[in-house]
Each structure stands twice: as C-alpha cells, then as structure tokens.
Scaffold this active site. Structure first.
Site, PDB file in Angstrom:
ATOM      1  N   HIS A  92       6.624   4.106  -6.323  1.00  0.00           N
ATOM      2  CA  HIS A  92       5.989   2.924  -5.723  1.00  0.00           C
ATOM      3  C   HIS A  92       4.589   2.792  -6.327  1.00  0.00           C
ATOM      4  CE1 HIS A  92       5.254   0.366  -1.828  1.00  0.00           C
ATOM      5  NE2 HIS A  92       4.785  -0.193  -2.905  1.00  0.00           N
ATOM      6  N   GLU A 152       0.603  -3.342  -8.544  1.00  0.00           N
ATOM      7  CA  GLU A 152       0.059  -2.030  -8.172  1.00  0.00           C
ATOM      8  C   GLU A 152      -1.308  -1.792  -8.819  1.00  0.00           C
ATOM      9  OE1 GLU A 152       1.315   0.375  -5.910  1.00  0.00           O
ATOM     10  OE2 GLU A 152       2.493  -1.397  -5.380  1.00  0.00           O
ATOM     11  N   HIS A 156      -4.394  -1.818  -6.181  1.00  0.00           N
ATOM     12  CA  HIS A 156      -4.831  -0.449  -5.852  1.00  0.00           C
ATOM     13  C   HIS A 156      -5.785   0.187  -6.872  1.00  0.00           C
ATOM     14  CE1 HIS A 156      -2.091  -0.443  -2.491  1.00  0.00           C
ATOM     15  NE2 HIS A 156      -1.091  -0.786  -3.275  1.00  0.00           N
TER      16      HIS A 156
END
Ligand code: NAG
Ligand code: NAG
Ligand code: NAG
Ligand code: NAG
Ligand code: NAG
Length: 289
Positions: A92, A152, A156
């Site tokens: 993930h 992602e 992040h």
C-alpha cells in the site's frame, strides 16, 4: 616466472576500465545528501525530538512511520494484465504519522503528480528494475498501478521530512526524490513478507476456514516483536484485507534503522471468525521476489 601483479596495477587497470565506460552502466544516483548528518546524535524518531536539529537527517515530520500492505482478492483490471503477486500481499505505502498518531497529507502542491508522469520519472532515471518490481508488488484496484504510486507519493512522501527536495543538496536532479521514495517503500516492504510469515505458521488463505484475530496477530508478533494493525472490511469486520507495521526510525527513512513498534490503532477486525480469503486464481500471477 609469472610477473608480480601489484595492487597498484590492478587499481590502475580498473580505473581505466571505469573511465572508458562512463556512459552505459552508471545510473544517476537518487540518494539524499547526508554529509551534514554524520556527527549528529543518534536518536529514534518520536522518542526525544529535542535532539533533532536537521529534518533531513531524521524523520522529524511524520516520525511514526507505517509500512502498509493490502490483501486484495482481485484488481478489476485482470483483462489488462494487472494481476496480484502469487504468494505475497501487495504494497500500500509508507506513511508518515505524527508521533501522536495524527497525520498530515498533501504537504506540497507543487509535487502533486499523476500516474503516467511518475512512471516517466522512474524511466528517466533508468530504473526499469524498480518499475518491474512495483508492477509486480504495488498493485492498484480498479485503476492503473501508477495512479496509485503517484497518489502515495503526493499524499504521503511530501509530508516526510527526509524526502524534502532540500535534502538532496547541490546535486539534486528533478524528481530524484520521487524515485528515492519508491526505492525506500520497496525496501521496507521487503522487511515484512506477510504471506510467508502467516503461511509458515499454518495460516493460509482459505474459503472454508476462518481464523481468530489472535492467531493472525500472534504469528506476526512472533517474527516482528510488535503488534501490527490488522484491518478488516465487511460490516462485521470479518474480511481481513490490511496490515500496517509501525516504526520509529533512527536516521533517514531512506537508509536509517526501522524499529518495529506496537500499533497505535486498535484493529478493526472481529476477534473470531476472520476470513483470509483465497484469491480468484485468474487474479494472480507468479512473480519473482
Ligand atoms: C534528548 O536529547 C537531548 C539533546 O541531544 C539530550 O540532551 C537529552 O539528554 C535527551 N533526553 C533524553 C531523555 O534522552
Ligand atoms: C505530466 O506530464 C505532462 C507531459 O510532460 C505535463 O504536461 C504535465 O504538466 C504533467 N502533469 C503533472 C501533474 O505533473
Ligand atoms: C506491545 O504489545 C504487547 C501485546 O499487547 C505487550 O505485551 C507489550 O508490552 C507491548 N510493548 C510495548 C513496548 O508497549
Ligand atoms: C474465495 O472467496 C473470495 C471472496 O468471496 C472470492 O473472491 C474468491 O474468488 C474465492 N477464491 C476461490 C479460489 O474460490
Ligand atoms: C485456475 O484454476 C483452474 C481450476 O483449478 C485451473 O484449470 C486453471 O488452470 C487455473 N488458472 C491459473 C491461471 O492458474
């Protein structure tokens, strides 16, 4: 009598071999500049933040680091060859939580990328090996893989201090930190072969047998020394589909030491009757890892 081969002659020969082949075998490096970090005090993130004077040397922003994985049973894009890795959970991401478990997201609008663009960045640095690995293990559901990778990074990595552009120093090449982030994600993912850790403890995907949350948790704790977060879907929390491994990190996220710590989030799974479903076999393929 054989001529004496001296170390100096070997080094001179290999230096001239290197000079002759400056083109092909060398890739542009993607590492940050940590020269200023070498003499700083050693300290894990989130444990004594007063010790930190340089956010490029330690994970100051987002120091509670989560390596997160999915157990999906299908991708929705099987027809296009987007398949899950047989015998492995999928990546993930690598998430920066604040030390208290809260988190920031999308911290730099100028680095909000799209899927095809991040694929080009990886190719621009010659990292087809990394791209292959990501296409094997970092699999999206219902949309192309690179949409997921771009998401992602933008959500992040832009909130993780050691991936700030400023950390790459004067040799910075645009998008270097994007490739460096993806390398780092795959490195930390490889610390946690969830499928094999569970399988080795006798916990295999099954459409006929359920497990208890304690059985799954204890198998992982026996190898990592810490309780991961286990996530389940379904209204009654009985379909296992996520694991998050929590860390404090000493040094940079890129190269520092990851210490596995207990989850700060309670599991969303029921305590008994947890399904760890088998995948549809046409949703999987055998990959090398
Ligand atoms: C925290 O770090 C500071 C600066 O390095 C140091 O002086 C202090 O002793 C540390 N505190 C603890 C509890 O380790
Ligand atoms: C993606 O790449 C295209 C082509 O290079 C460029 O025009 C576009 O601005 C890029 N988009 C983003 C969000 O970076
Ligand atoms: C982590 O969780 C386990 C199981 O609940 C507990 O025994 C252990 O003390 C915890 N470790 C820390 C450092 O809190
Ligand atoms: C197992 O069950 C899941 C969830 O219902 C399903 O998607 C999958 O196809 C099943 N796998 C097999 C091999 O029957
Ligand atoms: C999936 O399972 C079926 C039935 O067991 C088998 O005939 C088929 O070859 C399998 N397909 C793959 C891709 O493994």
């Amino acid at each position: 009598m054989l001529p004496l081969v001296t170390l100096a002659s070997v080094l001179a020969a290999s230096a001239s071999a290197r000079a002759e082949s400056t083109q092909a075998p060398y890739l542009t490096p993607t590492y940050p500049n940590i020269a200023a970090c070498v003499d700083l005090p050693l300290q894990y993130s989130c444990e004594n933040t007063t010790a930190f004077t340089n956010a490029c040397c330690n994970v100051v922003e987002g120091g509670l680091v989560l390596q997160t994985q999915f157990w999906d049973t299908y991708t929705g894009l099987e027809d296009e060859g987007q398949l899950l890795p047989y015998g492995s959970w999928g990546i993930h991401g690598l998430w920066p939580d604040n030390c208290d478990g809260s988190y920031s997201q999308y911290c730099d609008a100028t680095r909000d990328y799209t899927g095809p663009n991040v694929t080009s960045f990886i190719n621009d640095f010659g990292r087809t090996d990394l791209l292959d690995y990501m296409n094997n293990f970092w699999i999206n559901q219902g949309a192309p893989n690179d949409d997921f990778w771009a998401h992602e990074f933008s959500k992040h990595a832009t909130c993780t201090s050691t991936f700030d552009v400023a950390c790459y120093g004067p040799d910075y090449v645009e998008h270097m930190e994007v490739v460096n982030f993806y390398e780092t994600v795959t490195k930390v993912f490889q610390m946690y072969p969830t499928y094999n850790m569970l399988a080795a403890a006798g916990i295999l995907p099954s459409n006929t047998t359920t497990y208890t949350l304690a059985e799954i948790t204890n198998a992982l704790v026996s190898q990592t020394g810490a309780v991961p977060y286990l996530g389940c879907s379904g209204s009654d929390g009985t379909v296992l589909d996520e694991v998050w491994y929590f860390h404090h990190v000493l040094g940079t996220e890129q190269y520092g030491h990851f210490k596995t710590i207990n989850s700060t989030t309670a599991s969303s799974c029921a305590s008994t009757g947890v399904w760890y479903y088998e995948r549809t076999n046409t949703s999987e393929r055998l990959v090398k890892y």
